[in-house]
Write an enzyme that holds these catalytic residues in place. Structure first.
Site, mmCIF file in Angstrom:
data_model
loop_
_atom_site.group_PDB
_atom_site.id
_atom_site.type_symbol
_atom_site.label_atom_id
_atom_site.label_comp_id
_atom_site.label_asym_id
_atom_site.label_seq_id
_atom_site.Cartn_x
_atom_site.Cartn_y
_atom_site.Cartn_z
ATOM 1 N N HIS A 236 0.820 -1.224 0.000
ATOM 2 C CA HIS A 236 0.000 0.000 0.000
ATOM 3 C C HIS A 236 0.853 1.274 0.000
ATOM 4 O O HIS A 236 0.315 2.366 -0.238
ATOM 5 C CB HIS A 236 -0.930 0.034 1.217
ATOM 6 N N ASP B 30 -2.731 -10.738 -2.394
ATOM 7 C CA ASP B 30 -3.298 -10.203 -1.150
ATOM 8 C C ASP B 30 -4.781 -9.859 -1.393
ATOM 9 O O ASP B 30 -5.160 -9.527 -2.516
ATOM 10 C CB ASP B 30 -2.511 -8.941 -0.769
ATOM 11 N N HIS C 260 -6.267 -7.313 -0.512
ATOM 12 C CA HIS C 260 -6.378 -5.872 -0.774
ATOM 13 C C HIS C 260 -5.608 -5.505 -2.039
ATOM 14 O O HIS C 260 -4.546 -6.069 -2.309
ATOM 15 C CB HIS C 260 -5.801 -5.076 0.403
ATOM 16 N N ASP D 2 -4.194 -12.978 3.149
ATOM 17 C CA ASP D 2 -5.443 -12.564 3.781
ATOM 18 C C ASP D 2 -6.666 -12.781 2.879
ATOM 19 O O ASP D 2 -7.782 -12.448 3.272
ATOM 20 C CB ASP D 2 -5.371 -11.109 4.287
HETATM 21 ZN ZN LIG Z 1 -3.988 -7.288 2.700
#
Ligand SMILES: [Zn+2]
Length: 358
Positions: free
Chosen positions: A141, A177, A179, A264
């Site tokens: 991120h 991931d 995200h 995740d």
């Molecule tokens: Zn994540």
């Protein structure tokens, strides 16, 4: 690396034993905040599993070193370096509502970044076949100018930048991931040398990663997003890799494959919602690493991103390391079975259209 056909260094054949580095940063325990899901137990669980299964003993320990300012500035601006350093120097601070810095964090973050660079340089030089960084915090991120989403520096982007500096012409980053790796995509948005592929839950943090985000200018078609519905499960997750990721890898012909390995998306994860099993994750890892074998002699660097269930982290990591070592993966002993959710065919078709794969 101007040639497509880089000669294999001695010992790169599976029969000779694959040379796989394990990068850990023992000081990471000093990067912790009470009650935060991004906690030291995550990498401790992974390393314990790799030791218990005997895998760690077959991997090569690679001690991280502090990244230099010049290495960090390849993808970040001076303002971010200053913000991380200042937060540590003043006794710790929160850089956003979920991203903390302790007094030890600036040095830890710099060593993980340096570990990613060093592992990548060793793989490019032919001293290693592949590497796995069991390190935290995560990185994908982090944008050029901002720490966010638990991430301080963007390790996979720093690895890609190191490979490009070493003469590699085409790099692929695969991000599984749950995200979207908004930072990684932003860093390489206009760089056609870097293929970025992401599966992630949608709508979800950080809000980016629509199927029509495919890169800008000359890089159009080198950023790829498959935003999956919550609860998708193994069938849709694996299909995204079979029908979008692998064809893109074949088209891009990377000389190095990097993985933003967030676990995740796992059904057991307390944050993720994609309902993927260890077997589903392992199948996807197999697809990506088999493509790396075909396309670039298996040169791969896998960097831990998210993943907050300790059992899922341990078993996904050990299966990944078995694949890196050329072993058949061991099944997760958890007998739970997770149902497939919404059909992913429509979003996969949208991604393929946006990327002109059909
Ligand atoms: Zn994540």
């Amino acid at each position: 690396m101007a040639s497509e056909h880089v000669p294999a260094a001695p010992g790169t054949q599976p029969s000779a034993g694959r040379r796989v580095a394990l990068v850990t940063e023992p000081g990471h325990v000093a990067h912790a905040a009470p009650g935060h899901v991004e906690r030291p137990e995550r990498t401790i669980a992974i390393v314990e599993q790799l030791e218990r299964t005997g895998l760690a003993a077959r991997m090569r320990p690679l001690a991280p070193r502090a990244a230099t300012d010049a290495e960090l500035l390849a993808v970040h601006d001076q303002g971010l370096l200053d913000a991380v350093a200042a937060a540590g120097a003043y006794g710790g601070a929160w850089l956003d509502s979920d991203t903390y810095v302790t007094p030890a964090s600036p040095d830890i973050a710099r060593r993980i970044a340096g570990g990613a660079v060093a592992a990548t340089e060793a793989v490019i030089a032919g001293d290693l076949d592949s590497a796995f960084l069991a390190t935290r915090p995560c990185g994908h991120h982090a944008t050029p100018s901002s720490a966010m989403g638990f991430c301080l520096y963007n390790h996979v982007a720093l690895a890609a930048a190191a490979a490009l500096r070493a003469g590699v012409e085409r790099v692929a980053i695969v991000d599984w991931d749950v995200h979207h790796g908004n930072g990684t995509q932003a860093i390489f948005e206009a760089d056609p040398r870097v293929l970025y592929f992401s599966t992630h839950a949608s709508p979800f943090y950080p809000g980016t990663g629509a199927a029509d985000e495919t890169g800008s200018g000359a890089a159009r078609g080198t950023k790829a997003n498959v935003p999956l519905a919550h609860g998708t499960g193994d069938a849709g997750f694996v299909a995204a890799y079979e029908q979008v990721c692998v064809p893109l890898l074949e088209r891009h012909r990377p000389q190095l494959v990097l993985v933003s390995s967030g676990w995740d998306s796992h059904a057991r994860d307390p944050l993720g919602t994609l309902n993927v099993s260890t077997a589903g994750y392992t199948r996807v890892a197999q697809l990506v690493l088999e493509a790396a074998q075909r396309l670039c002699a298996g040169r791969a660097v896998v960097v831990l991103e998210g993943g907050y269930d300790l059992h899922a982290l341990a078993w996904c990591a050990s299966a990944l390391c078995e694949l890196l070592l050329g072993d058949p993966p061991t099944a997760d002993p958890d007998p739970s079975r997770y149902p497939d959710g919404p059909d992913a065919a429509r979003v996969i078709a949208a991604a393929r259209r946006a990327l002109r794969l059909e």
